[in-house]
Design a protein around this motif. Structure first.
Motif, PDB file in Angstrom:
ATOM      1  N   SER A  55      -2.555  -3.131  -5.435  1.00  0.00           N
ATOM      2  CA  SER A  55      -3.168  -2.162  -4.527  1.00  0.00           C
ATOM      3  C   SER A  55      -4.663  -2.036  -4.721  1.00  0.00           C
ATOM      4  O   SER A  55      -5.330  -1.310  -3.988  1.00  0.00           O
ATOM      5  CB  SER A  55      -2.555  -0.768  -4.747  1.00  0.00           C
ATOM      6  N   ILE A  86      -2.629   3.194  -9.954  1.00  0.00           N
ATOM      7  CA  ILE A  86      -2.910   2.185  -8.928  1.00  0.00           C
ATOM      8  C   ILE A  86      -2.516   0.814  -9.460  1.00  0.00           C
ATOM      9  O   ILE A  86      -3.054   0.350 -10.465  1.00  0.00           O
ATOM     10  CB  ILE A  86      -4.398   2.187  -8.551  1.00  0.00           C
ATOM     11  N   ASN A  91       4.901   7.941  -5.981  1.00  0.00           N
ATOM     12  CA  ASN A  91       3.499   7.512  -6.133  1.00  0.00           C
ATOM     13  C   ASN A  91       2.910   7.145  -4.766  1.00  0.00           C
ATOM     14  O   ASN A  91       2.726   5.971  -4.431  1.00  0.00           O
ATOM     15  CB  ASN A  91       3.429   6.325  -7.095  1.00  0.00           C
ATOM     16  N   LYS A  92       2.613   8.186  -3.965  1.00  0.00           N
ATOM     17  CA  LYS A  92       2.140   7.932  -2.593  1.00  0.00           C
ATOM     18  C   LYS A  92       0.735   7.335  -2.566  1.00  0.00           C
ATOM     19  O   LYS A  92       0.406   6.578  -1.672  1.00  0.00           O
ATOM     20  CB  LYS A  92       2.159   9.226  -1.783  1.00  0.00           C
ATOM     21  N   LEU A  93      -0.085   7.705  -3.558  1.00  0.00           N
ATOM     22  CA  LEU A  93      -1.446   7.159  -3.607  1.00  0.00           C
ATOM     23  C   LEU A  93      -1.390   5.644  -3.660  1.00  0.00           C
ATOM     24  O   LEU A  93      -2.061   4.938  -2.910  1.00  0.00           O
ATOM     25  CB  LEU A  93      -2.186   7.710  -4.832  1.00  0.00           C
ATOM     26  N   ASN A  94      -0.538   5.134  -4.554  1.00  0.00           N
ATOM     27  CA  ASN A  94      -0.418   3.688  -4.700  1.00  0.00           C
ATOM     28  C   ASN A  94       0.126   3.048  -3.420  1.00  0.00           C
ATOM     29  O   ASN A  94      -0.325   1.995  -3.000  1.00  0.00           O
ATOM     30  CB  ASN A  94       0.487   3.362  -5.885  1.00  0.00           C
ATOM     31  N   VAL A  96      -0.202   4.126  -0.328  1.00  0.00           N
ATOM     32  CA  VAL A  96      -1.257   4.125   0.685  1.00  0.00           C
ATOM     33  C   VAL A  96      -2.275   3.020   0.397  1.00  0.00           C
ATOM     34  O   VAL A  96      -2.639   2.239   1.281  1.00  0.00           O
ATOM     35  CB  VAL A  96      -1.964   5.501   0.740  1.00  0.00           C
ATOM     36  N   LEU A  97      -2.699   2.928  -0.870  1.00  0.00           N
ATOM     37  CA  LEU A  97      -3.721   1.934  -1.207  1.00  0.00           C
ATOM     38  C   LEU A  97      -3.193   0.508  -1.056  1.00  0.00           C
ATOM     39  O   LEU A  97      -3.915  -0.395  -0.648  1.00  0.00           O
ATOM     40  CB  LEU A  97      -4.219   2.157  -2.633  1.00  0.00           C
ATOM     41  N   LEU A 138       2.658   9.512   4.167  1.00  0.00           N
ATOM     42  CA  LEU A 138       2.321  10.836   3.631  1.00  0.00           C
ATOM     43  C   LEU A 138       3.111  11.972   4.278  1.00  0.00           C
ATOM     44  O   LEU A 138       3.495  12.922   3.615  1.00  0.00           O
ATOM     45  CB  LEU A 138       0.812  11.083   3.789  1.00  0.00           C
ATOM     46  N   TYR A 158      -0.116   5.547   7.812  1.00  0.00           N
ATOM     47  CA  TYR A 158      -0.317   6.360   6.603  1.00  0.00           C
ATOM     48  C   TYR A 158       0.265   7.762   6.785  1.00  0.00           C
ATOM     49  O   TYR A 158       0.761   8.358   5.843  1.00  0.00           O
ATOM     50  CB  TYR A 158      -1.803   6.431   6.261  1.00  0.00           C
TER      51      TYR A 158
END
Lengths: 589, 87
Positions: A543, A539, A243-246, A248-249, B36, B31
């Motif tokens: 986050s 999310i 879960n890279k989105l989480n 990053v956020l 990423l 990031y």
């Protein structure tokens, strides 16, 4: 001498030192206190900022979370340091140029509105109270261990001590006390880490030891650790995150939250010049990095030591017998923060991941009937020297360091809360004619209320110390940071836009958090279970601050462009904040 | 627009350029390198793990320090060049 006596000597001794310094430094005039700017050089201010900033979450809790989560929890490391880059470039120099004492004061002046100041006070109080809960949880853990009491009793003792400390020392808690606290804290953190790094890898620098070979097995430390945790059904320590989105956020929330926390921003008002505010942010990060570069080494080494203690003959052989358990487990059992339950009645302590489906078969073959040892993440740093069999004085030292971290930050936050209530709220809008005595009384009462609320909520915290603190960052990220940034970088954002933006950011974030963690953090009142399947786009509540900040920016720009531009004198104010020339010392009101 | 205004505007846009440049590096190491781009960097091994792990737990922090000192040094110089520094 008993360990209890050694702990008392270290904790008592360090407290005596702070009080002595507070009294010595107090000898100066009150003017010196308000315009601390005059003499504080940027390096000293950086060190004081580091002490103010590094709390129980950094000291006690963070390495424990990294130990448990491995790579996935690197977010704390990047998030809590990257925010200083934003502070140095986007906020500190301009706010220093503006030259007022409190953050709501800037927002009130820049957006020419008492209501904006009022909303800023509300955001500040919500973020700071949440932050104090995290400190109380951490201080409670430290007190319960070194006074050998239940963790709830430890928490109440912590509440009383923080209150006395903030009321008495808080006002005097000037730069030099914090410098002393930094020194105690950093020595306490790094000495055990150096010892343990030497034991395990032969490298005396923990950040290098982390990437060195494990002496006993000859293989790289991190590979050895990966192998052991895999054999016990856990996810690899260095495994990547899906879960890279989480991720990053979450990192972004921590970064912009750092830049939006009032008690940190205030520190940059105390240096003499705008150029010093820039240097000071750099020095603060240097001192913070000493701990943050060590923490990941502490985390991996503590996890390795814990597992090799439980499985002395290797993780594929039998676990240790409960009767043979080391003293540190006995000590921590008294606090209730380590619990053992012999589920398969073999008298041994099986520690493994019983939630992994793929590991169930292996566990069955080995005759295991569920994980038998529950270890609270928050104890790991404090227990670390005991786990590694370090001498008693190191254990006393780490107790003193943990308490220094928790108490200095809690006191700083309480001061921020009380100044927001007495200076911004009461003197600034409700009753401008209040006497100095009345203002002081209001400050003390608001401090007392804040600490009672924080202690009560700290008994049933919505997460580990570092996680609770992370929530506070989300709130600061969504409300205060965007308002400050727009106030400096845009001449177009007006009073209506700023107020609507702050409210939208604050409410969206707080509601999202309460939905999953309980309304007003009261346990059991959450609307949804806090699991990834329920989260919006995956999310997590921790986050969401970054999303709240985006909402804040969008709403503020939309409302501002639909309404009139700010008056000319405000546009001139923004203009003047941008150029260092002509900055005086910071003033009140 | 007076001479003074033009000077101030030039100073501000120089500052903004410097901020944007610094924040690109800031985002690239944390990031990018730390989160990423980690799968792309997995081939480069560092002490038992990969470069992405190192960026996440060490590299980005070290870069942040360098960035702030670089920015402070550049800006304090710009203040003087544009004659907008404090006396």
């Amino acid at each position: 001498m008993s360990q209890f006596a050694i702990n008392l000597i270290f904790v008592g001794g360090s407290f005596a030192l702070y009080i002595a310094i507070a009294i010595w430094a107090r000898a100066g005039s009150t003017k010196e206190f308000y315009v601390a700017g005059g003499g504080v050089n940027p390096v000293m201010n950086g060190m004081a900022t580091a002490a103010d900033w590094m709390s129980a979450a950094s000291f006690i809790s963070m390495a424990g979370l990294i130990a448990a989560g491995g790579y996935a929890n690197s977010t704390y490391l990047m998030g809590w340091t990257g925010g200083y880059v934003l502070l140095a470039m986007l906020l500190a120099p301009y706010l220093r140029k503006f030259g007022k004492f409190t953050v709501p004061e800037f927002i009130g002046d820049r957006f020419y509105s008492k209501n904006a100041r009022f909303v800023a006070v509300a955001c500040l109080i919500i973020a700071s109270v949440t932050y104090v809960i995290g400190q109380m949880t951490g201080a409670g853990v430290a007190f319960s261990r070194f006074l050998e009491v239940e963790s709830d009793t430890g928490l109440i003792i912590a509440g009383v001590v923080v209150f006395l400390y903030a009321v008495m020392g808080g006002m005097k808690g000037i730069t030099y006390t914090q410098v002393a606290q930094y020194v105690v804290l950093i020595i306490a953190y790094t000495i055990p880490a150096v010892f343990i790094s030497l034991q395990l890898t032969g490298n005396f620098l923990p950040p290098l030891g982390l990437f060195s070979d494990h002496v006993e097995s000859g293989m790289p430390l991190l590979q050895k650790l990966d192998m052991i945790v895999r054999d016990l059904g856990f996810v690899d320590y260095t495994a990547d995150v899906s879960n890279k989105l989480n991720m990053v956020l979450f990192t972004l929330s921590l970064m912009i939250g750092t830049a939006g926390l009032p008690h940190v921003i205030i520190r940059f008002f105390t240096v003499p010049k705008v150029s010093d505010a820039r240097w000071s942010a750099g020095w603060a990060l240097v001192f913070i990095a000493l701990l943050y570069l060590t923490a990941p080494a502490v985390a991996s080494m503590a996890r390795l030591n814990l597992l090799t203690t439980i499985y002395p003959a290797g993780e594929t052989a039998d676990a240790i017998e409960y009767a043979q358990r080391p003293d540190w487990i006995k000590n921590w059992e008294q606090t209730g923060l380590i619990m053992f339950e012999d589920k398969n009645n073999d008298g041994r302590i099986q520690l493994y991941n019983d939630k992994s489906d793929s590991f169930k078969q292996v566990a069955q073959e080995r005759g295991w009937n569920g994980n038998e040892l529950t270890v609270n993440n928050d104890i790991l740093v404090l227990a670390n020297p005991e786990i590694a069999n370090l001498p008693g004085w190191v254990i006393g030292l780490i107790a003193a360091g943990g308490l220094a971290a928790a108490l200095s930050t809690a006191a700083g936050l309480l001061l921020a809360i009380s100044s927001a209530v007495s200076h911004d709220l009461i003197k600034g809008s409700i009753n401008p004619d209040i006497s100095e005595k009345g203002e002081l009384l209001a400050a003390r009462i608001s401090m007392a209320v804040a600490i009672v609320v924080a202690t009560w909520l700290g008994m049933n915290p919505p997460g580990f110390a570092a996680q609770v603190v992370a929530l506070a960052f989300g709130i600061a990220a969504a409300s205060i940071f965007p308002a400050l940034m727009m106030g400096i970088f845009s001449k177009r954002v007006n009073n209506k836009g700023a107020i609507a933006g702050m409210l939208a950011g604050l409410l969206s974030t707080v509601i999202y958090i309460f939905l999953f963690l309980g309304w007003f953090f009261i346990p059991g009142t959450n609307t949804f279970e806090n699991v990834q399947a329920n989260w919006l786009f995956g999310i997590s509540p921790l986050s969401f601050g970054a999303i709240g900040a985006v909402i804040n920016f969008i709403v503020a720009f939309a409302v501002s462009s639909a309404t009139e531009a700010p008056p000319a004198h405000i546009q001139n104010l923004v203009e003047s904040v941008r150029y260092p020339k002509g900055a005086g010392a910071a003033t009140g009101h | 627009m007076t001479e003074h205004d033009r000077n101030a505007a030039a100073y501000w846009s120089a500052n903004l350029r410097l901020i944007v440049g610094s924040l690109i590096v800031w985002a690239l190491v944390s990031y990018g390198g730390g989160i990423l781009l980690r799968p792309l960097l997995s081939g480069i091994s560092v002490g038992g793990t990969d470069l992405g792990f190192w960026f996440a737990q060490q590299g980005s922090i070290l870069t942040f320090i360098a960035l702030i000192f670089f920015y402070a040094w550049r800006m304090n110089k710009l203040d003087k060049e544009f004659d907008l520094h404090e006396e």
